[in-house]
Write a protein that holds these residues in place. Sequence first.
Motif, PDB file in Angstrom:
ATOM      1  N   MET A 203     -10.540   2.110 -13.546  1.00  0.00           N
ATOM      2  CA  MET A 203      -9.357   2.290 -12.712  1.00  0.00           C
ATOM      3  C   MET A 203      -9.711   2.985 -11.392  1.00  0.00           C
ATOM      4  N   MET A 204     -10.599   3.970 -11.474  1.00  0.00           N
ATOM      5  CA  MET A 204     -11.010   4.679 -10.272  1.00  0.00           C
ATOM      6  C   MET A 204     -11.772   3.745  -9.334  1.00  0.00           C
ATOM      7  N   ALA A 205     -12.655   2.918  -9.891  1.00  0.00           N
ATOM      8  CA  ALA A 205     -13.414   1.974  -9.075  1.00  0.00           C
ATOM      9  C   ALA A 205     -12.482   0.996  -8.374  1.00  0.00           C
ATOM     10  N   LYS A 206     -11.474   0.521  -9.092  1.00  0.00           N
ATOM     11  CA  LYS A 206     -10.491  -0.391  -8.500  1.00  0.00           C
ATOM     12  C   LYS A 206      -9.797   0.271  -7.319  1.00  0.00           C
ATOM     13  N   ASN A 207      -9.456   1.536  -7.486  1.00  0.00           N
ATOM     14  CA  ASN A 207      -8.782   2.277  -6.433  1.00  0.00           C
ATOM     15  C   ASN A 207      -9.678   2.449  -5.212  1.00  0.00           C
ATOM     16  N   LEU A 208     -10.948   2.736  -5.445  1.00  0.00           N
ATOM     17  CA  LEU A 208     -11.887   2.921  -4.340  1.00  0.00           C
ATOM     18  C   LEU A 208     -12.116   1.617  -3.581  1.00  0.00           C
ATOM     19  N   VAL A 209     -12.135   0.505  -4.307  1.00  0.00           N
ATOM     20  CA  VAL A 209     -12.270  -0.799  -3.650  1.00  0.00           C
ATOM     21  C   VAL A 209     -11.064  -1.055  -2.750  1.00  0.00           C
ATOM     22  N   GLU A 210      -9.859  -0.769  -3.274  1.00  0.00           N
ATOM     23  CA  GLU A 210      -8.646  -0.946  -2.470  1.00  0.00           C
ATOM     24  C   GLU A 210      -8.705  -0.090  -1.202  1.00  0.00           C
ATOM     25  N   ALA A 211      -9.167   1.150  -1.350  1.00  0.00           N
ATOM     26  CA  ALA A 211      -9.262   2.044  -0.195  1.00  0.00           C
ATOM     27  C   ALA A 211     -10.276   1.515   0.812  1.00  0.00           C
ATOM     28  N   GLY A 212     -11.386   0.972   0.303  1.00  0.00           N
ATOM     29  CA  GLY A 212     -12.400   0.422   1.189  1.00  0.00           C
ATOM     30  C   GLY A 212     -11.888  -0.772   1.971  1.00  0.00           C
ATOM     31  N   ILE A 213     -11.097  -1.622   1.309  1.00  0.00           N
ATOM     32  CA  ILE A 213     -10.516  -2.782   1.988  1.00  0.00           C
ATOM     33  C   ILE A 213      -9.559  -2.325   3.082  1.00  0.00           C
ATOM     34  N   HIS A 214      -8.762  -1.311   2.757  1.00  0.00           N
ATOM     35  CA  HIS A 214      -7.765  -0.827   3.719  1.00  0.00           C
ATOM     36  C   HIS A 214      -8.412  -0.178   4.938  1.00  0.00           C
ATOM     37  N   GLU A 215      -9.422   0.654   4.709  1.00  0.00           N
ATOM     38  CA  GLU A 215      -9.991   1.438   5.801  1.00  0.00           C
ATOM     39  C   GLU A 215     -11.233   0.801   6.416  1.00  0.00           C
TER      40      GLU A 215
END
Length: 223
Positions: A203-215
């Motif tokens: 779940m944490m990895a998924k969140n970090l990927v989303e953040a990377g896509i956004h920023e």
Amino acid sequence: KKYQFNKHDPEGTHAFELTNLCDRAILGLLLGMEADNPGSMLDVKQSGKKLTVDEIRAAGWFEELPLDGEVVLKFQTKLRSTSAAPQPIDDNDLNNFLNQLKITKMSDRDRLNLTKMFCASYFFMSEQARMIIEAYDGSAEKMEAAVMLFFCVIDGHCAKTTMFKSTVEQDRFQHMLGAHAHYRSQNPTGRYELNLALIPDQMMAKNLVEAGIHEGGSRTWRN
């Protein structure tokens, strides 16, 4: 593998057994995406019979799916992914999710699998997460669901006290999160060593990927 379905990357060929609750949930998501983006759903077959989108619309699938049968389809969205900041699940999708969780014949283990599927596609507010875990009957699966949801909660700073009113449950939740309790999806700066065999780390990895896509991955990911 179906529980790894990602609403943000739905392309591909999908097969669904309509007696399976999780399959129905995913097909419902795809139908909603087809309604928003017509022409995405292709080569639909029900038990081997070819159907057009107009035919399944006339049959009422967009309102209520058939109770049984196998559906195979190809999904090819025309929408380009955007870098919008993560937003919580909207009311319609949340209500659909809650209605499925509240089906009386569903076991807590089935609820947990369904929650995992939704966590792969959505973010939540703490209050929404509270509504989700209240659909569980047993305490063990309820706590597992809470841990999964924590990493998809936007307002993580108040997650513990919002999701659980009992201090006993709050303490147990804190213990299960361990060092992960300090993670904040809206400010994930830090160094991570993740074991993807563990659900919290997934779940944490998924969140970090989303953040990377956004920023922008080149600005946010190092080493």
